[in-house]
Write a protein that holds these residues in place. Structure first.
Motif, PDB file in Angstrom:
ATOM      1  N   TRP A   1       2.230  11.380   8.786  1.00 58.42           N
ATOM      2  CA  TRP A   1       1.559  10.210   8.224  1.00 58.42           C
ATOM      3  C   TRP A   1       2.467   8.992   8.274  1.00 58.42           C
ATOM      4  N   GLN A   2       1.874   7.869   8.586  1.00 60.01           N
ATOM      5  CA  GLN A   2       2.565   6.582   8.560  1.00 60.01           C
ATOM      6  C   GLN A   2       1.556   5.549   8.055  1.00 60.01           C
ATOM      7  N   TRP A   3       1.970   4.727   7.147  1.00 61.62           N
ATOM      8  CA  TRP A   3       1.025   3.771   6.562  1.00 61.62           C
ATOM      9  C   TRP A   3       0.808   2.580   7.491  1.00 61.62           C
ATOM     10  N   ASP A   4       0.351   2.864   8.688  1.00 57.09           N
ATOM     11  CA  ASP A   4       0.039   1.768   9.599  1.00 57.09           C
ATOM     12  C   ASP A   4      -1.414   1.338   9.388  1.00 57.09           C
TER      13      ASP A   4
ATOM     14  N   THR B   1      -4.334   3.697   7.504  1.00 57.33           N
ATOM     15  CA  THR B   1      -4.676   3.254   6.157  1.00 57.33           C
ATOM     16  C   THR B   1      -6.141   2.843   6.062  1.00 57.33           C
ATOM     17  N   SER B   2      -6.632   2.101   7.055  1.00 53.03           N
ATOM     18  CA  SER B   2      -8.031   1.667   7.031  1.00 53.03           C
ATOM     19  C   SER B   2      -8.979   2.853   7.191  1.00 53.03           C
TER      20      SER B   2
ATOM     21  N   LEU C   1      -8.317   5.848   6.011  1.00 54.52           N
ATOM     22  CA  LEU C   1      -8.303   6.472   4.681  1.00 54.52           C
ATOM     23  C   LEU C   1      -9.220   5.707   3.730  1.00 54.52           C
TER      24      LEU C   1
ATOM     25  N   THR D   1       0.827  -1.276  15.554  1.00 54.73           N
ATOM     26  CA  THR D   1       0.685   0.038  14.932  1.00 54.73           C
ATOM     27  C   THR D   1       1.250   1.109  15.847  1.00 54.73           C
TER      28      THR D   1
END
Length: 252
Positions: free
Chosen positions: A127-130, A134-135, A137, A186
């Motif tokens: 997981w990476q909050w790119d 994130t969108s 999720l 990203t």
């Protein structure tokens, strides 16, 4: 052509017509979707060529991409249904909005899980909050929010109005999911499969992917029709046509 579309629009807005239409379509739609999805997955997972840089790990795209595209298309459909429900107060739009949400949420979850599994060997992390992760999720949370609203509010019309507003606002997030790789930096690569223009993915990999996507979209449609039929019967349970349908002897 416009008159034909307008006629279908009004016909499908009738619960009776919709039930009859879905009864005719489902026996064909469900098996066709299963066959297409099975062929696409078998072809992609077993016989598509090995990718030059990612090896066999890329094969998860035959699950990940159809699930992602289905989740996005499903939410757009919910946004359209929400608009129709709010502006024209069409009951069938409310029914479709409710029927679209559960399977769309499942597809969004599958997209996130398969994306994480693909990310580990490709990027070295699950997981990476790119922007795209994130969108996506957030898209899952929007689906779950709509399901929660429809379950929490007892009045079906009020529940539909609240869910319609959330569905329409959430369409903005669909645009972000789609274009995040172009607008922001990203981990995700740009789109290799294009509807307009030349795709950069090899044809031997592209065709099983397209078949898998089509199969999953049709399976989504079949699931929506089945859920909508159940919801129609529940809402119209006091109507004469439903009572006649329920009281009719089986096999006739």
């Amino acid at each position: 052509m416009w008159k034909t579309i307008k006629r279908w629009y009004h016909q499908l807005g009738s619960p009776v017509y919709f039930y009859r239409f879905s009864s005719a379509v489902l026996p064909w739609l469900l098996p066709i979707s299963v066959v297409l999805l099975g062929v696409g997955l078998a072809w992609g997972l077993a016989w598509a060529p090995v990718e030059r840089y990612q090896g066999d790990s890329y094969r998860i795209i035959y699950i990940h991409v159809p699930a992602s595209s289905g989740a996005l298309m499903g939410y757009i459909a919910m946004g359209v249904a929400g608009l129709v429900a709010l502006v024209w107060r069409m009951k069938m739009a409310e029914v479709m909005l409710k029927a679209l949400a559960p399977f769309g949420a499942v597809l969004a979850a599958v997209s996130l899980v398969t994306g994480a599994l693909w990310g580990k060997p490709t990027w070295g992390t699950y997981w990476q909050w790119d922007a795209r992760m994130t969108s996506m999720l957030i898209l899952l949370f929007l689906y779950l929010g709509i399901i929660a609203l429809q379950s929490a509010i007892r009045d079906p019309r009020q529940a539909a109005r609240a869910a319609s507003l959330l569905a329409m606002v959430g369409v903005i997030n669909v645009v972000i999911v789609k274009y995040s790789v172009e607008w922001l930096q990203t981990l995700h690569q740009g789109s290799t499969l294009k509807v307009v223009g030349e795709s950069s993915i090899d044809a031997a990999m592209k065709w099983p992917l397209l078949i898998s996507m089509l199969g999953l979209w049709l399976l989504y449609a079949a699931n929506v029709l089945m859920r909508a039929r159940t919801e129609v019967l529940n809402r119209e349970r006091r109507a004469g046509w439903v009572r006649k349908l329920v009281s009719r002897p089986r096999g006739i």
